[in-house]
Design an enzyme around this catalytic site. Structure first.
Site, PDB file in Angstrom:
ATOM      1  N   ASP A 150      -4.032  22.615  48.531  1.00 49.11           N
ATOM      2  CA  ASP A 150      -4.876  21.463  48.169  1.00 49.11           C
ATOM      3  C   ASP A 150      -4.002  20.273  47.781  1.00 49.11           C
ATOM      4  O   ASP A 150      -4.284  19.134  48.158  1.00 49.11           O
ATOM      5  CB  ASP A 150      -5.778  21.806  46.976  1.00 49.11           C
ATOM      6  CG  ASP A 150      -6.811  22.868  47.320  1.00 49.11           C
ATOM      7  OD1 ASP A 150      -7.156  22.987  48.508  1.00 49.11           O
ATOM      8  OD2 ASP A 150      -7.261  23.553  46.398  1.00 49.11           O
ATOM      9  N   HIS A 191     -13.677  27.535  46.362  1.00 45.35           N
ATOM     10  CA  HIS A 191     -12.722  28.642  46.344  1.00 45.35           C
ATOM     11  C   HIS A 191     -13.580  29.878  46.123  1.00 45.35           C
ATOM     12  O   HIS A 191     -13.907  30.216  44.984  1.00 45.35           O
ATOM     13  CB  HIS A 191     -11.713  28.471  45.196  1.00 45.35           C
ATOM     14  CG  HIS A 191     -10.684  27.422  45.438  1.00 45.35           C
ATOM     15  ND1 HIS A 191      -9.765  27.032  44.485  1.00 45.35           N
ATOM     16  CD2 HIS A 191     -10.410  26.696  46.543  1.00 45.35           C
ATOM     17  CE1 HIS A 191      -8.971  26.091  44.996  1.00 45.35           C
ATOM     18  NE2 HIS A 191      -9.342  25.861  46.239  1.00 45.35           N
ATOM     19  N   GLU A 207     -14.990  29.328  52.699  1.00 41.98           N
ATOM     20  CA  GLU A 207     -14.842  28.069  51.979  1.00 41.98           C
ATOM     21  C   GLU A 207     -15.792  27.062  52.594  1.00 41.98           C
ATOM     22  O   GLU A 207     -15.969  27.015  53.809  1.00 41.98           O
ATOM     23  CB  GLU A 207     -13.397  27.526  52.078  1.00 41.98           C
ATOM     24  CG  GLU A 207     -12.462  28.151  51.075  1.00 41.98           C
ATOM     25  CD  GLU A 207     -11.223  27.293  50.775  1.00 41.98           C
ATOM     26  OE1 GLU A 207     -10.230  27.884  50.360  1.00 41.98           O
ATOM     27  OE2 GLU A 207     -11.249  26.054  50.935  1.00 41.98           O
ATOM     28  N   HIS A 231     -14.740  21.098  47.756  1.00 39.14           N
ATOM     29  CA  HIS A 231     -14.623  22.321  48.535  1.00 39.14           C
ATOM     30  C   HIS A 231     -14.708  23.505  47.588  1.00 39.14           C
ATOM     31  O   HIS A 231     -14.616  23.338  46.373  1.00 39.14           O
ATOM     32  CB  HIS A 231     -13.356  22.345  49.398  1.00 39.14           C
ATOM     33  CG  HIS A 231     -12.071  22.556  48.675  1.00 39.14           C
ATOM     34  ND1 HIS A 231     -11.432  21.555  47.989  1.00 39.14           N
ATOM     35  CD2 HIS A 231     -11.295  23.659  48.536  1.00 39.14           C
ATOM     36  CE1 HIS A 231     -10.306  22.038  47.473  1.00 39.14           C
ATOM     37  NE2 HIS A 231     -10.196  23.317  47.774  1.00 39.14           N
TER      38      HIS A 231
HETATM   39 ZN   LIG Z   1      -8.668  24.593  47.613  1.00 34.63          ZN
END
Ligand SMILES: [Zn+2]
Length: 134
Positions: free
Chosen positions: A93, A82, A26, A80
């Site tokens: 999240d 995935h 990530e 961010h």
């Molecule tokens: Zn996430």
């Protein structure tokens, strides 16, 4: 919440390139801009070095916030990735959203990266339209 976040196609491509380079981990960072427009991305080291979660390195995050302030911009988003999906905000999240800004999630469940925006408040994620401009 804000219903629409605007960003240029060039900035979107920069985001995709950034998270793609860190795949399968990530990746994360912040988006600086004004009002409902993101103008610049600043990558922040994912301290967790994980495929399923991110923790922004506190020093790099502080440095990014300083840069935003000294350039007269505001924090308008957190992004961010995935690396293996899903496209939507995860329970983590939602639980860990710490700033009242758009959360941009780049996901790659299939062959291509998908980018979606969410506003997370009171335990709920609502979609924010990402308007891509030239
Ligand atoms: Zn996430």
């Amino acid at each position: 919440m804000i219903p629409v976040l605007e960003l240029s196609n060039a900035l979107l491509q920069e985001l995709v390139a950034y998270v793609d380079k860190r795949w399968p981990l990530e990746a994360c960072g912040v988006l600086a801009g004004k009002d409902a427009r993101a103008e610049k991305m600043i990558g922040v080291l994912n301290q967790a070095q994980s495929k399923v979660r991110f923790v922004m390195d506190p020093y790099e995050q502080l440095h990014a916030f300083d840069w935003i302030e000294s350039n007269g911009l505001d924090l308008v988003g957190i992004f961010h990735s995935h690396p293996a999906g899903p496209e939507t905000a995860s329970a983590t999240d939602i639980a860990e959203a710490a700033y009242p800004v758009v959360q941009v999630i780049l996901s790659r469940a299939g062959p291509h990266w998908q980018t979606r925006g969410f506003w997370i408040e009171d335990g709920t994620a609502s979609e924010v339209t990402l308007q891509i401009t030239q």
